[in-house]
Design an enzyme around this catalytic site. Structure first.
Site, PDB file in Angstrom:
ATOM      1  CG  LEU A 141      -0.848  13.931  18.984  1.00  0.00           C
ATOM      2  CD1 LEU A 141      -0.694  15.408  19.329  1.00  0.00           C
ATOM      3  CD2 LEU A 141      -1.381  13.763  17.576  1.00  0.00           C
ATOM      4  CG  ASP A 142       4.173   9.888  15.578  1.00  0.00           C
ATOM      5  OD1 ASP A 142       3.601   8.913  16.088  1.00  0.00           O
ATOM      6  OD2 ASP A 142       4.290  10.062  14.350  1.00  0.00           O
ATOM      7  CB  ALA A 143       8.034  11.827  20.698  1.00  0.00           C
ATOM      8  CB  THR A 145       3.264  14.789  15.811  1.00  0.00           C
ATOM      9  OG1 THR A 145       3.840  14.073  14.718  1.00  0.00           O
ATOM     10  CG2 THR A 145       2.028  15.531  15.332  1.00  0.00           C
TER      11      THR A 145
END
Length: 316
Positions: A141-143, A145
């Protein structure tokens, strides 16, 4: 000082970026290859090159590899993460509910906390499969998100889960708040995604990109936005953010991909409204279906409440 390798550019990587080509030729992760180039340790025909330069035919490459006991700042640093919860745990896997501001693993340009570091600080032993800085990580997951991630603890689990994500048998469900009202209210976005030509850390829809498929359904229409449920068939970097931006309905708060800064300020967000709410997969050893869910974190819930009430205060 590490080992120096010299080799001709193979035909199969001609035209590729230096970091991507080195990753394929040397069997290292692209982040490590980029770190090596950033350190000035890659030369092509005697000229120092950057990670974004392109590999040319009939050229000689000279690479100084890092000491095997070092990882050029990408080593896993055990660091407790406030707010990260364990929602499922056994001998094979651990599922975490990741807060915003935490990356999946160490990466170039990231100095903040990571999921891998948080698990190490909590005493978890995870799979040693994968590149050194991302061992046990089978998806990311993106930082910016928040939400659910599964990490492999056993080598068997790593192999099985990597295959499951590749074969698209994992259920990945997200909720996002997007600007405006998508039409149709239910559908599929099938648009290839590749790196942005002018911004290294951005992605975009482009004909030569990788096939990317996003299924969505509007759950609730608000005066200036829509709450949308998203099922990912593929898992490209920034896929949801890029696809909805391409539809001209960027995620609320996602200034990188074109969100309205005034709306972002109104709801008090400093990141995109995007949360991994449900994750389902076949257990790698038991064969049973595991499904976990996550509630919206406080910042996203508050932003949603503001947009549900058009007469609410414009500040939080």
């Amino acid at each position: 000082m590490g080992q120096t390798r010299t080799f001709p550019v193979p035909d199969g990587v001609v035209g590729e970026r230096v970091d991507a080509g080195l990753a394929r030729v040397l069997g290292i992760s692209r982040t490590i290859a980029a770190q090596i180039a950033d350190a000035g340790d890659v030369y092509v025909n005697g000229r120092q090159v950057s990670k974004s330069d392109r590999l040319t035919p009939d050229a000689m490459v000279e690479v100084t590899l890092p000491d095997p006991n070092q990882s050029r700042g990408l080593e896993v640093k055990p660091e407790a993460v406030e707010g990260m919860e364990i929602v499922y745990d056994d001998d094979d896997v651990v599922v975490i509910d990741k807060p915003v501001g935490v990356a999946a693993h160490p990466a170039v340009g990231w100095s903040g906390p990571t999921v891998v570091g948080a698990l190490a600080a909590a005493g978890y032993r995870i799979s040693t499969s994968g590149a050194a800085e991302r061992q046990g990580i089978v998806h990311r997951l993106d930082a910016g998100t928040s939400g659910l991630m599964v990490v492999a603890k056993s080598e068997h689990a790593y192999t099985v889960l990597k295959r499951a994500f590749r074969d698209r048998t994992v259920e990945k469900v997200y909720h996002t708040l997007v600007q405006g009202h998508p039409e149709p209210t239910r559908g599929t976005i099938d648009a290839p995604i590749g790196r942005h030509s002018k911004a290294e850390f951005k992605f975009t829809v482009r004909p030569d990109g990788k096939r990317s498929i996003t299924h969505y359904e509007v759950l609730e229409m608000l005066p200036s936005a829509s709450l949308v449920e998203v099922h990912l068939e593929t898992g490209r970097t920034h896929q949801i953010r890029v696809h909805f931006s391409a539809m001209r309905h960027p995620c609320v708060g996602d200034t990188m991909y074109g969100s309205d800064p005034k709306l972002t300020e109104r709801v008090g967000l400093n990141r995109q409204w995007l949360h991994a709410v449900r994750l389902g997969f076949t257990h790698p050893s038991k064969g049973t279906w595991i499904e976990v869910e996550s509630e919206y974190p406080q910042d996203l819930a508050a932003a949603l409440d503001i947009l549900r009430d058009p007469y609410s205060s414009s500040t939080r």
